[in-house]
Design a protein around this motif. Sequence first.
Motif, mmCIF file in Angstrom:
data_model
loop_
_atom_site.group_PDB
_atom_site.id
_atom_site.type_symbol
_atom_site.label_atom_id
_atom_site.label_comp_id
_atom_site.label_asym_id
_atom_site.label_seq_id
_atom_site.Cartn_x
_atom_site.Cartn_y
_atom_site.Cartn_z
ATOM 1 N N MET A 160 0.983 -1.079 0.083
ATOM 2 C CA MET A 160 0.033 0.011 -0.196
ATOM 3 C C MET A 160 0.840 1.370 0.165
ATOM 4 O O MET A 160 0.672 2.099 -0.835
ATOM 5 N N GLN A 161 2.050 1.299 0.914
ATOM 6 C CA GLN A 161 3.020 2.444 0.742
ATOM 7 C C GLN A 161 3.435 2.568 -0.540
ATOM 8 O O GLN A 161 3.638 3.776 -1.005
ATOM 9 N N PHE A 162 3.888 1.405 -1.158
ATOM 10 C CA PHE A 162 4.474 1.560 -2.536
ATOM 11 C C PHE A 162 3.762 2.138 -3.440
ATOM 12 O O PHE A 162 4.078 2.947 -4.118
ATOM 13 N N HIS A 163 2.364 1.602 -3.514
ATOM 14 C CA HIS A 163 1.246 2.269 -4.659
ATOM 15 C C HIS A 163 1.026 3.615 -4.279
ATOM 16 O O HIS A 163 1.014 4.440 -5.476
ATOM 17 N N VAL A 180 -10.840 -1.175 -1.664
ATOM 18 C CA VAL A 180 -10.314 -1.943 -0.481
ATOM 19 C C VAL A 180 -10.543 -3.500 -0.815
ATOM 20 O O VAL A 180 -11.628 -3.763 -0.915
ATOM 21 N N GLY A 181 -9.371 -4.156 -0.782
ATOM 22 C CA GLY A 181 -9.397 -5.517 -1.052
ATOM 23 C C GLY A 181 -9.439 -6.237 0.440
ATOM 24 O O GLY A 181 -9.229 -5.421 1.455
ATOM 25 N N LEU A 194 -5.079 2.665 7.391
ATOM 26 C CA LEU A 194 -3.921 2.897 6.419
ATOM 27 C C LEU A 194 -4.525 3.161 4.972
ATOM 28 O O LEU A 194 -3.942 3.926 4.494
ATOM 29 N N PHE A 195 -5.464 2.572 4.690
ATOM 30 C CA PHE A 195 -5.980 2.741 3.379
ATOM 31 C C PHE A 195 -6.268 4.276 3.235
ATOM 32 O O PHE A 195 -6.041 4.997 2.181
ATOM 33 N N LEU A 198 -3.730 6.754 2.875
ATOM 34 C CA LEU A 198 -3.148 6.753 1.493
ATOM 35 C C LEU A 198 -3.783 7.096 0.499
ATOM 36 O O LEU A 198 -3.487 7.767 -0.254
ATOM 37 N N PHE A 199 -5.097 6.690 0.600
ATOM 38 C CA PHE A 199 -6.001 6.602 -0.648
ATOM 39 C C PHE A 199 -7.472 7.584 -0.387
ATOM 40 O O PHE A 199 -8.087 7.491 -1.376
ATOM 41 N N GLY A 200 -7.707 7.795 0.743
ATOM 42 C CA GLY A 200 -8.879 8.400 1.149
ATOM 43 C C GLY A 200 -10.160 7.467 1.391
ATOM 44 O O GLY A 200 -9.829 6.579 2.081
ATOM 45 N N PRO A 201 -11.200 7.997 1.154
ATOM 46 C CA PRO A 201 -12.569 7.247 1.786
ATOM 47 C C PRO A 201 -12.529 5.830 0.835
ATOM 48 O O PRO A 201 -12.103 5.568 -0.272
ATOM 49 N N VAL A 202 -13.216 4.867 1.624
ATOM 50 C CA VAL A 202 -13.067 3.288 1.106
ATOM 51 C C VAL A 202 -14.438 3.390 0.017
ATOM 52 O O VAL A 202 -14.518 2.307 -0.426
#
Length: 797
Positions: A160-163, A180-181, A194-195, A198-202
């Motif tokens: 997740m950090q890498f992407h 989210v998987g 953490l999602f 890094l990426f905002g709302p699920v």
Amino acid sequence: MRQLLHKLILLFLLLCSNAISAQYKGHVFLDDNKNKKMDGNEKGMQGVVVSDGYDVVTTAADGSFNLKKCGNARFLFVRIPAGHKASGTHYLKIDPRLENYDFGLIKDEKQSGDKLRFIQITDTETPLYGEWIDNVRKFSQQQHAALIMHTGDICYEPGMQFHARQVNTELMGVPTYYTVGNHDLVKGAYGEKLFEDLFGPVYYSFEAGPAHFVVTPMPSGDYAPSYNQDQVIAWLKKDLALKASDKPLVFINHDLIVGKDFVMKGKTDSIDLKRYNLKAFLYGHWHNNYSFGSRDSVAVISTNAPNKGGIDNSVAQFMVIDVDKNGVSKITPTYPYLPEHISLIYPQSKQMQISKAQEIEISASVYHTEKCILSVYAKLLNQEGTVLKTAKLNQASDWNWRGTITGTSRLNQKQGVMLEVNYGDGTQALKKFAWNNEPAPANLLKLRWSKNIGASVWKSSPLVQGQRMYVASMDDALGGKSKIQALTKQSGEIIWTFGTQNSVKQKLAYCNGLVLATDMGGTVYAINEKDGKLVWKKDLSGGRLPGYVSAGVVQDGIYYTGAGNYLSAIKADDGTMIWQNRDWNGGEGMPGELFVTNGYLITGANWNSLFVHDCKTGKLLWKKNEDGLRFRTGGAGADATSFYVAGLNNLFQLDQKRGTVINKTQSEDDFKVMASPLLTEELLIMPTATNGVKAFDRSSLAEKWNFQTGEALIYTSAYSTSDLHKKVGTVESSIRYAAGKLFFGGSDGYLYVLNLDGRLVQKINLGTPILAEVTIQGNEIYVADFGGNIYCFSMSK
């Protein structure tokens, strides 16, 4: 009285003030200078939807919005309208220090109102930079994909950090969204923490081109999330209530979380997605390539990861999806790591040539991951390099281009062929091939004929019966190419075609005039060999996931097929069910072949066990899953008393009656291939995922020799990838033995002939991966490759 009135007025003003302060406010605006700030001369956008995941509002004429505060909300997000993209992000984290939440939008030149192209990637599960990332980015640039949708399992903290650093909107050049998987729910204050960082709302929505996209999270995973399905459904109903009724809905989740009715269900609430013009459901999770449904109704689209082989040995790919106002118009599986693949299949020096008088047939394998191929030309050259003749080739399949050149009366033995490839971006590639126009030595294979059936062939090796040959093609793109075809054995001309509902990826079976097959949806077909008419059909699985990829087998008039609790024994002549397994279920597809011997049926399920059943009753006799045997990809070999199987990095000799280990050897090799071991008098010969083919002493299982093949053109073996910068020499086809020689195809695109001691006799470049076994009948060798090419070779007696 006057004092009381004054106090009431003050109380009212205070309440109003508190009411105003209990709101989120801001603007959605057209960010003309792209500085992510609303400047005085920039205009607000009316009618844009803004949400906190609980409530949904639309902006006023000046682009402003007021949204009641919700104590559980963590983000505000904007539903980006069609024709636009965010100048920053589509979301803002709620912060008590912020007074205004402003969302800047800019025009998106890649979108049009009536059509949209986007890319689906999924299950990348890596912290490593791979060429696939460049392939996806360059494809979007070259072929005008407007956005990238990652459908989950970015995978654990490192992935997740890498992407977030390397596969984001800024670096990919187009809006890049994430889902989210189950492996994206990780340890923290709550599973999705953490999602969100890094990426905002699920869960959120956006519009692009003619379509409305809804992104929802996996209901559960490795760690418990703070959300639940009822919460998502409650928001979803509000979001879809503000969608234009005629807009096609593209629904996205990491898994297929709905049934055939497309009703999303929680504990107390539900929503029927069909009521909102659902046209596509995108998912991943299974690490396989299996799309079903139909384009004019609901296209259910799954793809394997772009950076590695699938759990059922599906090809690594990313999916290119085109939508219009009616829904999905086109789906294109795209294979990474091939930025310029150009190979002349024939004529080849001293080996492969098809000619009549002065007519010379040309066949080429041409593929480009990133660019559209507009045209391919073949140019006949003399020894000095002068162009003598030019022919335009016609595209026969994703990989294959064919045509004919009329030679000259002064055709010398030594000349050349140059392939000219013209791409959609205006660039061109030229590649020369020497051609020695001499006949092949008598001891080598000689090409008799070649045809292309117009679609890819996975593990469906040619089935030869009498004067006919049968082969199945696959279609992961809902393009109507899932077919079984009958060809003449002498020339390859098509006699009849039978369309199947889903892809038949494995080999066909034959019994008393019937061609038998099971498609990925678990449907069995019995087809008359003469006219291609359906004799009987049986639905075994009801279309349940995962898709069915094992090869069935016929023994004594019984067709054994299916997996888990629909593993079945069926009378081949009329489809009568003899027995169906009820002793085990679960795991994923075993892409190898079911095996019957001595009254035993041997099968397996990946990530589960090797299973041995009684053929007559279906009773489970024993199972084994230790020492890597739970990884079931390939089939089995047998002698009078033993089974020989591979499991991960081990080879086993097992007692047939009890499954006890007679002999075992551990290797550094990865045996996660679809092949079964070949047994000769002294050897066990087994393909590998990384090191070509290996032979082992049959009594001791000690290694005797290793034949190395080239780097795979496509990656199929589970989790095989070039990203580790190690050679991947995969052989998926079982070895066939005839006339004292070994025959097999490699994922490097070569057909190989070896001696029993592993020395090379002949290799022929077919330019396209070969996953299916070769078929040998008499002096003829039949080959089917991934590009849909069917070849007939003859060998000396």
